[in-house]
Design a protein around this motif. Structure first.
Motif, PDB file in Angstrom:
ATOM      1  N   VAL A  18      27.038 -16.806  66.577  1.00 22.70           N
ATOM      2  CA  VAL A  18      27.608 -16.334  65.310  1.00 22.70           C
ATOM      3  C   VAL A  18      28.057 -17.615  64.655  1.00 22.70           C
ATOM      4  CG1 VAL A  18      29.785 -15.290  64.331  1.00 22.70           C
ATOM      5  CG2 VAL A  18      28.878 -14.452  66.307  1.00 22.70           C
ATOM      6  N   MET A  19      27.502 -17.866  63.452  1.00 22.07           N
ATOM      7  CA  MET A  19      27.619 -18.962  62.541  1.00 22.07           C
ATOM      8  C   MET A  19      28.538 -18.971  61.528  1.00 22.07           C
ATOM      9  SD  MET A  19      23.460 -19.563  62.624  1.00 22.07           S
ATOM     10  CE  MET A  19      23.253 -17.897  62.091  1.00 22.07           C
ATOM     11  N   LYS A  20      29.070 -19.743  60.934  1.00 25.02           N
ATOM     12  CA  LYS A  20      29.827 -19.998  59.825  1.00 25.02           C
ATOM     13  C   LYS A  20      28.913 -20.529  58.481  1.00 25.02           C
ATOM     14  CE  LYS A  20      33.617 -22.280  57.273  1.00 25.02           C
ATOM     15  NZ  LYS A  20      34.876 -23.246  57.491  1.00 25.02           N
ATOM     16  N   VAL A  29      31.748 -17.686  51.733  1.00 22.48           N
ATOM     17  CA  VAL A  29      31.600 -18.189  52.913  1.00 22.48           C
ATOM     18  C   VAL A  29      31.761 -16.965  54.046  1.00 22.48           C
ATOM     19  CG1 VAL A  29      32.767 -19.554  55.178  1.00 22.48           C
ATOM     20  CG2 VAL A  29      32.771 -20.499  52.558  1.00 22.48           C
ATOM     21  N   VAL A  30      30.572 -16.966  54.843  1.00 17.33           N
ATOM     22  CA  VAL A  30      30.377 -15.698  55.614  1.00 17.33           C
ATOM     23  C   VAL A  30      30.389 -16.237  57.220  1.00 17.33           C
ATOM     24  CG1 VAL A  30      29.612 -14.229  53.788  1.00 17.33           C
ATOM     25  CG2 VAL A  30      27.884 -15.684  55.334  1.00 17.33           C
ATOM     26  N   ALA A  31      30.452 -15.242  57.764  1.00 17.30           N
ATOM     27  CA  ALA A  31      29.919 -15.205  59.610  1.00 17.30           C
ATOM     28  C   ALA A  31      28.851 -14.406  59.615  1.00 17.30           C
ATOM     29  CB  ALA A  31      31.266 -14.770  60.386  1.00 17.30           C
ATOM     30  N   ILE A  32      27.665 -15.099  60.202  1.00 12.58           N
ATOM     31  CA  ILE A  32      26.442 -14.281  60.375  1.00 12.58           C
ATOM     32  C   ILE A  32      26.177 -14.279  61.921  1.00 12.58           C
ATOM     33  CG2 ILE A  32      23.950 -14.426  59.865  1.00 12.58           C
ATOM     34  CD1 ILE A  32      24.636 -15.687  57.254  1.00 12.58           C
ATOM     35  N   LYS A  33      25.968 -13.234  62.436  1.00 12.50           N
ATOM     36  CA  LYS A  33      25.533 -13.001  63.851  1.00 12.50           C
ATOM     37  C   LYS A  33      24.182 -13.038  63.843  1.00 12.50           C
ATOM     38  CE  LYS A  33      25.711 -10.529  68.138  1.00 12.50           C
ATOM     39  NZ  LYS A  33      26.330  -9.452  68.878  1.00 12.50           N
ATOM     40  N   LYS A  34      23.388 -13.954  64.672  1.00 13.99           N
ATOM     41  CA  LYS A  34      22.182 -13.954  64.863  1.00 13.99           C
ATOM     42  C   LYS A  34      21.794 -13.403  66.138  1.00 13.99           C
ATOM     43  CE  LYS A  34      19.849 -17.989  65.516  1.00 13.99           C
ATOM     44  NZ  LYS A  34      19.178 -19.341  65.187  1.00 13.99           N
ATOM     45  N   PHE A  35      20.980 -12.506  66.129  1.00 17.61           N
ATOM     46  CA  PHE A  35      20.489 -12.015  67.469  1.00 17.61           C
ATOM     47  C   PHE A  35      19.434 -13.096  68.114  1.00 17.61           C
ATOM     48  CE2 PHE A  35      22.605  -8.041  68.831  1.00 17.61           C
ATOM     49  CZ  PHE A  35      23.113  -7.773  67.329  1.00 17.61           C
TER      50      PHE A  35
END
Ligand SMILES: Oc1ccc(-c2ccc(-c3cc(Nc4ccc(CNC5CC5)cc4)n[nH]3)cc2)c(O)c1
Length: 307
Positions: A18-20, A29-35
């Protein structure tokens, strides 16, 4: 991902990072989960990812972190969530002796509302703990990281990996019939930790975790003792028992009688007797001086300002 500027990793969710991030065009600003990319080929993980997305899309509530967007890029799957400023763990690191009871009550009220909504959607979060409770600068609380969330009906719930210190006794002994009460147990552990700044039951193994619980709350119900004795993981071990007691009111030294009673209701050893989220919200701790009604109105106004 060109649309976003990576501001750093904020956590390792299940099956991904999970990246900011900041959206370049709007500055949001978001939180992105990258599989993880190597998971793409694994059909099982794709199935898990699809289940996670289906679950997240139905869990829309003001006290649950919101899934904003899903996109695929170069065969990788990305989940875009709202970003909230702090976690309860951050707050406890700033206030190592715990938070005042009024602030604790406001956080817990919103956590229990969020979990109640999950349970109404027949979803168990399964990993309620300080780092999964987000708190905005304005005091709005949102639960995150449903990476371990599971449907409360139908699925075989044996694969359990959530954080030990918040794990209910039925999980620790290996009862596969566990359900929504495991989240209520974790709420009780969370409540104590927010008030005192210290984890309530910091066990360093599953058996040690049971010892911490039993030393405070008494011996396990016979049905859990029997499951423990039949569990091959505990072959040759005796069911933990304790004569010395460290009562809850002593461990939750900062809490008022009402606060300790609420935590006690979360920590009833028998999952079938444990309070539900609805019963917790109706507890005197939240009803005293009409807190529930007044704070619900305060939250409504705060949310309206955010819109
Ligand atoms: O299945 C999934 C996967 C991932 C998530 C998820 C969604 C959103 C977040 C998130 C985190 C966050 N904010 C945040 C995250 C981490 C910190 C840690 N503070 C650092 C240590 C000083 C502080 C704030 N905002 N949104 C985190 C996880 C989710 O909710 C479900």
């Amino acid at each position: 991902m060109e649309k976003y500027e990576n501001l750093g990793t904020i956590g390792e969710g299940s099956y991904g990072v999970v990246m900011k991030c900041r959206r370049r065009d709007t500055g949001e600003v978001v939180a992105i989960k990258k599989f993880l990319d190597n998971e793409e080929e694994d059909k099982a993980v794709k199935k898990i990812a699809m289940r996670e997305i289906r679950m997240l899309k139905k869990l829309k509530h003001e006290n649950l972190v919101n899934l904003l967007e899903v996109f695929r890029r170069k065969k990788r799957l990305y989940l875009v969530f709202e970003y909230i400023d702090f976690t309860v763990l951050d707050n406890l690191e700033r206030c190592p002796n715990g938070l005042d009871e009024k602030t604790t009550k406001k956080i817990l009220f919103q956590v229990i509302r969020g979990v109640e909504f999950c349970h109404k959607c027949n979803t168990i979060h399964r990993d309620i703990k300080p780092e999964n409770i987000l708190v905005s600068r304005g005091g709005i609380v949102k639960i995150c990281d449903f990476g371990f969330a599971r449907s409360a009906v139908g699925e075989n719930l044996t694969d359990y990996v959530a954080t030990r210190w918040y794990r209910a006794p039925e999980l620790l002994v290996g009862d596969p019939r566990y359900g929504k009460p495991v989240d209520v147990w974790a709420i009780g552990c969370l409540a104590s930790e927010i008030l005192t700044g210290e984890p309530l039951f910091p066990g360093d193994s599953d058996v040690d975790q049971l010892y911490h619980i039993i030393r405070c709350l008494g011996n396990l119900p016979s049905k859990y003792r029997e499951i423990f004795q039949r569990n091959p993981l505990f072959l040759g071990m005796r069911v933990p028992e304790s004569r010395s007691q460290e009562p809850l009111e002593k461990k939750v030294h900062k809490g008022s009688k009402m606060a300790v009673d609420l935590i006690q209701c979360c920590l009833l050893l028998d999952a079938e007797e444990r309070y539900t989220c609805r019963q917790l919200l109706e507890h005197e701790f939240f009803q005293h001086r009409n807190f529930s009604e007044k704070f619900t109105e305060e939250l409504r106004l705060k949310m309206r300002k955010m819109d």
